[in-house]
Design an enzyme around this catalytic site. Structure first.
Site, PDB file in Angstrom:
ATOM      1  N   ASN A   7       0.856  -1.182   0.000  1.00 14.23           N
ATOM      2  CA  ASN A   7       0.000   0.000   0.000  1.00 14.23           C
ATOM      3  C   ASN A   7       0.895   1.236   0.000  1.00 14.23           C
ATOM      4  O   ASN A   7       1.410   1.642   1.040  1.00 14.23           O
ATOM      5  CB  ASN A   7      -0.894  -0.044   1.257  1.00 14.23           C
ATOM      6  N   LYS A   9       0.148   4.265  -0.473  1.00 13.07           N
ATOM      7  CA  LYS A   9      -0.505   5.487   0.038  1.00 13.07           C
ATOM      8  C   LYS A   9      -0.188   6.665  -0.921  1.00 13.07           C
ATOM      9  O   LYS A   9      -0.200   6.464  -2.116  1.00 13.07           O
ATOM     10  CB  LYS A   9      -0.074   5.750   1.475  1.00 13.07           C
ATOM     11  N   HIS A  88      -9.691   1.563   4.620  1.00 11.09           N
ATOM     12  CA  HIS A  88      -8.430   1.739   5.352  1.00 11.09           C
ATOM     13  C   HIS A  88      -8.649   2.749   6.487  1.00 11.09           C
ATOM     14  O   HIS A  88      -9.384   3.728   6.315  1.00 11.09           O
ATOM     15  CB  HIS A  88      -7.337   2.224   4.399  1.00 11.09           C
ATOM     16  N   GLU A  90      -6.929   5.125   7.593  1.00  8.15           N
ATOM     17  CA  GLU A  90      -6.630   6.522   7.271  1.00  8.15           C
ATOM     18  C   GLU A  90      -7.821   7.187   6.585  1.00  8.15           C
ATOM     19  O   GLU A  90      -8.092   8.371   6.778  1.00  8.15           O
ATOM     20  CB  GLU A  90      -5.367   6.592   6.401  1.00  8.15           C
ATOM     21  N   GLU A 162      -5.877  -4.646  10.658  1.00 14.22           N
ATOM     22  CA  GLU A 162      -4.856  -3.631  10.878  1.00 14.22           C
ATOM     23  C   GLU A 162      -5.201  -2.863  12.153  1.00 14.22           C
ATOM     24  O   GLU A 162      -5.994  -1.904  12.104  1.00 14.22           O
ATOM     25  CB  GLU A 162      -4.828  -2.637   9.714  1.00 14.22           C
ATOM     26  N   GLY A 168       2.007   2.467  10.851  1.00 11.51           N
ATOM     27  CA  GLY A 168       3.024   3.524  10.756  1.00 11.51           C
ATOM     28  C   GLY A 168       3.667   3.857  12.088  1.00 11.51           C
ATOM     29  O   GLY A 168       4.289   4.905  12.240  1.00 11.51           O
ATOM     30  N   SER A 205       2.957  -1.895  10.727  1.00 13.15           N
ATOM     31  CA  SER A 205       4.394  -1.926  11.037  1.00 13.15           C
ATOM     32  C   SER A 205       5.055  -3.275  10.752  1.00 13.15           C
ATOM     33  O   SER A 205       5.934  -3.709  11.500  1.00 13.15           O
ATOM     34  CB  SER A 205       4.641  -1.484  12.483  1.00 13.15           C
TER      35      SER A 205
HETATM   36  P1  PGA Z   1       2.507   0.446   7.791  1.00 12.59           P
HETATM   37  O1  PGA Z   1       1.082   0.700   7.099  1.00 12.59           O
HETATM   38  O2  PGA Z   1       3.053  -0.831   7.219  1.00 12.59           O
HETATM   39  O3  PGA Z   1       3.313   1.653   7.415  1.00 12.59           O
HETATM   40  O4  PGA Z   1       2.269   0.341   9.255  1.00 12.59           O
HETATM   41  C1  PGA Z   1       0.182  -0.364   6.897  1.00 12.59           C
HETATM   42  C2  PGA Z   1      -1.077   0.170   6.271  1.00 12.59           C
HETATM   43  O5  PGA Z   1      -1.475   1.296   6.591  1.00 12.59           O
HETATM   44  O6  PGA Z   1      -1.713  -0.492   5.446  1.00 12.59           O
END
Ligand code: PGA
Length: 246
Positions: A7, A9, A88, A90, A162, A168, A205
């Site tokens: 992903n 982003k 997601h 976000e 998640e 993140g 992460s």
């Molecule tokens: P990350 O993000 O691996 O940076 O924690 C995962 C995601 O948001 O899908």
């Protein structure tokens, strides 16, 4: 084969960098979710990987529509997407997407022939209350986001667990807890919707140092990777680790 969904982003910043990253990430177990503006370039750069939309609009608009800035599931499909990431965290937080909107997106994606990857996961406040509370929260998300499954059959879909606090953050969930949540998600979907063995990915992460431990968990069917998917060397290492542990 465990799936690795990259992903990206809102990254990288140029089409040239997107092409280089796509070439370095190109493997049969990989699904790349680039920004839409790089879709065509990434599609031309890969041979083995497949593509996912990071988002689609919630209205089923097969003939288009007056929705400024939005992209329909059908458009994503015709541009080469096989999957669509839905809900997601976000987008839930920053774009105020509700479970109702996410439920519509799920069925809209499936109707257009995309495989929905539905993201669920609890916040840190809920997780601090305990694993049972986290499971209850995720159950509620699943029941609303998937409610169309009571009426309609969707041949294939994926859940990405998640935990919001791990995204993140540089701090992942433990493989044991992630596997327990994965079993819980499969059980809820079987009991409530009669769909067995839905693949469940873990995201939050995941990096080149911890991916092996997650890969050993048989209840975790793959990964949704953000930050670490933007580093070609780290991502290649992760593909190698996942491919070696079968
Ligand atoms: P990350 O993000 O691996 O940076 O924690 C995962 C995601 O948001 O899908």
């Amino acid at each position: 084969m465990k799936l690795i969904v990259a992903n990206w982003k809102m990254n990288p910043m140029t089409v040239g960098k997107a092409i280089a990253l796509a070439k370095a990430s190109d493997a049969a177990c990989v699904v790349i979710a680039p920004p839409f503006v790089f879709f065509q370039a990434v599609k031309e750069a890969i041979v083995h990987a497949t593509l996912a939309a990071q988002n689609i609009f919630f209205e089923n608009a097969p003939v288009g529509g007056a929705y400024t800035g939005e992209i329909s599931a059908g458009m994503a499909k015709s541009a080469g997407a096989a999957y669509a990431i839905i809900g997601h965290s976000e987008r839930r937080v920053v774009m105020s997407e509700t479970d109702e909107m996410i439920g519509k997106k799920f069925i809209t994606a499936a109707t257009a022939g995309l495989i929905p990857i539905l993201c669920v996961g609890e916040t840190s406040t809920i997780r601090k209350e305990g694993m049972e509370q986290a499971k209850q929260f995720v159950t509620n998300q699943l029941l609303i986001d998937l409610h169309f499954l009571k009426k309609l059959t969707v041949s294939e879909f994926i859940i990405a667990y998640e935990p919001v606090w791990a995204i993140g953050a540089g701090k992942s969930d433990s493989p044991e807890n992630a596997a327990a949540m994965s079993r819980h998600i499969k059980q809820v979907i079987t009991e409530r919707f009669g769909v067995k063995n839905v693949p469940v990915l873990y995201g939050g992460s995941v990096d080149e140092n911890n991916i092996a431990a997650f890969t050993h968990e048989s209840d975790i069917d793959g990964f949704l990777i953000g930050g670490a998917s933007l580093h070609p060397e780290k991502f290649k290492t992760m593909i190698t680790i996942v491919s070696q542990i079968l």
